[in-house]
Motif scaffolding. Structure first.
Motif, PDB file in Angstrom:
ATOM      1  N   SER A   1       0.824  -1.210   0.000  1.00 14.80           N
ATOM      2  CA  SER A   1       0.000   0.000   0.000  1.00 14.80           C
ATOM      3  C   SER A   1       0.860   1.263   0.000  1.00 14.80           C
ATOM      4  O   SER A   1       0.338   2.365  -0.122  1.00 14.80           O
ATOM      5  N   GLU A   2       2.173   1.097   0.156  1.00 18.44           N
ATOM      6  CA  GLU A   2       3.077   2.248   0.196  1.00 18.44           C
ATOM      7  C   GLU A   2       3.534   2.682  -1.193  1.00 18.44           C
ATOM      8  O   GLU A   2       4.209   3.699  -1.334  1.00 18.44           O
ATOM      9  N   ALA A   3       3.199   1.897  -2.221  1.00 23.84           N
ATOM     10  CA  ALA A   3       3.728   2.171  -3.560  1.00 23.84           C
ATOM     11  C   ALA A   3       2.611   2.431  -4.562  1.00 23.84           C
ATOM     12  O   ALA A   3       1.461   2.034  -4.364  1.00 23.84           O
ATOM     13  N   ASN A   4       2.978   3.108  -5.651  1.00 25.87           N
ATOM     14  CA  ASN A   4       2.119   3.253  -6.817  1.00 25.87           C
ATOM     15  C   ASN A   4       2.740   2.463  -7.965  1.00 25.87           C
ATOM     16  O   ASN A   4       3.970   2.276  -8.016  1.00 25.87           O
ATOM     17  N   TYR A   5       1.906   2.001  -8.886  1.00 26.04           N
ATOM     18  CA  TYR A   5       2.405   1.164  -9.970  1.00 26.04           C
ATOM     19  C   TYR A   5       1.887   1.670 -11.309  1.00 26.04           C
ATOM     20  O   TYR A   5       0.785   2.210 -11.403  1.00 26.04           O
ATOM     21  N   LYS A   6       2.706   1.466 -12.346  1.00 20.22           N
ATOM     22  CA  LYS A   6       2.287   1.748 -13.712  1.00 20.22           C
ATOM     23  C   LYS A   6       2.352   0.462 -14.523  1.00 20.22           C
ATOM     24  O   LYS A   6       3.332  -0.286 -14.456  1.00 20.22           O
ATOM     25  N   VAL A   7       1.263   0.204 -15.251  1.00 18.20           N
ATOM     26  CA  VAL A   7       1.184  -0.966 -16.114  1.00 18.20           C
ATOM     27  C   VAL A   7       1.523  -0.517 -17.531  1.00 18.20           C
ATOM     28  O   VAL A   7       0.855   0.354 -18.099  1.00 18.20           O
ATOM     29  N   HIS A   8       2.577  -1.114 -18.105  1.00 17.89           N
ATOM     30  CA  HIS A   8       2.992  -0.814 -19.471  1.00 17.89           C
ATOM     31  C   HIS A   8       2.645  -2.004 -20.359  1.00 17.89           C
ATOM     32  O   HIS A   8       2.785  -3.161 -19.941  1.00 17.89           O
TER      33      HIS A   8
END
Length: 699
Positions: free
Chosen positions: A650-657
């Motif tokens: 929950s501490e991170a953000n993610y990007k889906v490529h």
């Protein structure tokens, strides 16, 4: 589950069922009713046991019906119910039950018990049964112990078999710290409406529920079982639609199957190891459960579902590398000081100008939702009628007084919550001095109490006159405090209570740890017998907390009539002894090895991998660096929808490529916040397209 035997102690298993016969042919079956071996399926019963067995270990990949949780397990049929047991016929004698519990100690690794205490009274094993249980726990599997899985019970609400308000702690078998007690959840993850709550619950699993689909599993073949109206012979062998099952009986075998998987991955695990693997692999899917708390070690736990629903993949990963827990030790402290219990201790305290003496302290009954253990704030009381619709008044910082009638209690309470109220007092619209427990209030968000028509109308008249009337909910309790100095990492914690009280069901009992976690050991219930007399209530909710500090046991009487006293209380803490000078349940040597000091707490997560220090200590993992491999999983979810998932925090953000070609240009398809322990993204697919995906974490 290959190489592991699970015994299904029930009304029999159809061992020649097409989806079970391959997994039943190697096991030793036993009919404890007739004291014989089982050579064929019982002709007139066995649909319950057959359904349970299918969920444990129906054969996989055979082109038939279903796959059990452990599709290569050995299944043993242990018949312990006769044809007439549920109709009042005889049950096994104590001697036969003792024999059953200690049977096959070198062969049977797991016993599934989808049955339990169906009464409102406290009911535990007899001395002979205890002897059989001890033999299984201490001598089974070469001293590692037989793992017993027990249904938590379906006694939450009144039925023709039970008066309701049942608790798992009332069943001395499920309450045993060596037993895994299992609750049931609906398809959406909320506790099923029948599933009994209890501080001793460890985990839960899916089952059927009102308004939700029922359990599909194996049924007696052809027209002999529950599903008698299906033309196809193959389909008739399974429970489908309305013939499907509900109940904790069918959540339990899923956990038994999972335990078989765990033991097939690591046969060196003890009972305690298995229990703790289940804790570490479990997740909560209903974060609106009002009973859900985070204990002092940072683990979410609830009276309704224990530590949640296990993730089988995570459990298997943990089992493969698990290091056996250190030897368990016990700490015991107690008091034999007799203390009186105040009768009808739950009260609405009323103050204000010209408030009559008769309504300054009004006896009340609690809802079955949030309960007041500490006094609420003293707030202005506002009469809002029957609250059959959303309340227009601003009740922020106030309390609501509501008349019973026309709509559900839960609706009234939730309308008051939406208007800003802090608590609710509902009064009866009939029966003069009578009060009831407000059913259906399990998931309201505010504490609420119920008072009589006479008291409510007198109070309502005062409020409507216009004078300021203030109210407070108070609970008078008898308390015992114990100071524990020995440093343990807690596991199961027990409280033995001997009371001189004519009606056990009038009592509420709680245990508060030094970390502030409150276990509800007993709620107001329908048991009209005296006691309890030497009953030990166990709680799983203090797992991995520190034993050091002040523990408090509180007992209150919440119903009028029947004055009593507490004669003796004993606190037993089971756990692992450590060196712990700062009383945080982290071993000093472990902390210094990693950081050179004692600065961190058990809930802290210095490496931000989603696993706090309490967990990392138990798993012997490094709390200073990320431990999980970052693996992406791609799978079909349903027609036209694909699921992409990966370990997240929950501490991170993610990007889906995404890209059509592995060596092509990747473009951002989605940005999303992380969730622990798994982050997932769903996307549409035409079924023919192929693609490549890359996940990147952004701090």
């Amino acid at each position: 589950g290959e190489g592991v035997t699970v015994a299904v102690a029930d009304d029999g298993v159809e061992i020649d069922h097409p989806d079970l016969r391959s997994n039943t042919k190697e096991a030793v079956h036993r009919d404890f009713i007739n004291d014989t071996g089982v050579t064929e399926s019982p002709p007139d019963n066995g649909d319950h046991g057959t359904g349970v067995a299918g969920l444990v270990g129906a054969e996989g990949n055979n082109g038939l019906g279903i796959s059990g949780t452990a599709p290569e397990v050995n299944l043993a049929s242990w018949v312990i119910f006769g044809d007439d047991t549920l109709l009042g016929g005889s049950f096994l004698s104590e001697e036969r039950l003792m024999e059953m519990f200690q049977s096959g100690l070198d062969e049977v690794a797991v016993q599934n018990h989808s049955w339990g205490n169906a009464g409102a009274t406290l009911e535990g094993p007899s001395l002979l049964e205890e002897r059989g249980l001890e033999a299984a726990f201490e001598g089974g599997r070469d001293g590692k112990g037989v793992v017993m899985i027990r249904a938590g019970g379906n006694n939450r609400k009144p039925t023709r078999f039970h008066p309701g308000s049942g608790n798992v702690n009332d069943d001395g078998f499920a309450n045993d710290p060596n037993v895994i007690a299992v609750g049931a959840v609906r398809k959406d993850g909320r506790v099923a409406g029948y599933s009994s709550p209890g501080a001793c619950l460890l985990v839960a699993a899916p089952s059927g529920a009102e308004g939700f689909s029922k359990i599909v599993t194996t049924d007696l073949a052809g027209s002999a079982g529950r599903n008698m109206n299906v033309a196809s012979t193959n389909l008739a062998n399974y429970t489908l639609g309305e013939s499907g099952w509900s109940g904790t009986s069918f959540a339990t075998p899923q956990i038994s199957g999972l335990v078989a998987l765990i033991l097939s991955a690591n046969s060196t695990l003890t009972i305690r190891d298995v229990q703790q693997i289940l804790i570490h692999s479990s997740r909560h899917f209903d974060l609106d459960d009002p009973a859900l708390v985070t204990n002092g070690a940072g683990f979410r736990v609830s009276d309704n579902v224990g530590f949640g629903v296990p993730d089988a993949g995570e459990a298997m990963r943990l089992a493969t590398d698990w290091e056996n827990r250190s030897e368990m030790t016990r700490v015991e402290v107690g008091s034999d000081t007799r203390k009186e219990i105040t009768d009808a201790g739950l009260r609405v305290s009323v103050t204000g100008k010209e408030v009559p003496e008769a309504v300054t302290s009004i006896p009340a009954l609690p809802s079955v939702g949030p309960h007041v253990d500490h006094p609420t704030e003293r707030l202005s009381l506002v009469a809002v009628g029957k609250a059959t619709e959303p309340i227009e008044q601003d009740l922020t910082g106030k309390a609501a007084l509501i008349r019973r009638g026309e709509n559900f209690f839960s609706e009234k309470i939730n309308f008051a919550a939406e208007a800003g109220a802090e608590f609710v007092v509902i009064f009866n619209n009939r029966d003069k001095d009578q009060r009831i427990i407000m059913g259906g209030t399990d998931f309201v968000t505010l504490p609420a109490v119920f008072i009589s028509q006479e008291d409510g109308e007198a109070l309502n008249e005062l409020v409507e006159v216009g004078d300021t009337v203030e109210a407070q909910i108070r609970l008078t309790s008898t308390r015992y405090t114990f100071e524990v100095k020995e440093p343990l990492i807690c596991e199961h914690v027990g409280v033995k209570v001997t009371a001189d009280h004519p009606t056990r069901g009038n009592l509420r009992m709680t245990l508060v740890s030094p970390s502030g976690t409150r276990s509800v050991l007993q709620n107001l219930n329908q048991d009209e017998t005296a006691g309890p007399r030497g009953w030990t209530y166990y709680s799983t909710q203090h797992f991995y907390e520190s034993s050091q500090g002040r523990w408090q046991v509180a007992v209150s009487d919440e119903e009028m009539g029947g004055v009593g006293a507490i004669e003796e209380v004993t606190l037993t803490i089971r756990g692992v002894k450590i060196t712990d000078s700062d009383a945080d349940a982290l071993d000093d040597n472990w902390e210094r090895n990693h950081w050179g000091n004692l600065q961190f707490e058990p809930r802290d997560d210095p490496d931000a991998d989603g696993f706090n220090n309490a967990r990392e200590q138990v798993l012997a993992s490094d709390p200073t660096e990320e431990n999980r491999p970052f693996r992406i999983s791609l799978s079909p979810w349903k027609d036209g929808i694909v699921r992409l998932s990966w370990p997240g925090t929950s501490e991170a953000n993610y990007k889906v490529h995404g890209s059509r070609r592995v060596n092509g240009e990747f473009s951002v398809q989605e940005s999303l916040s992380g969730e622990f322990p798994v982050t997932e993204w769903f996307f549409k697919s035409d079924g023919d397209s192929q693609g490549f995906w890359r996940i990147r974490e952004e701090n």
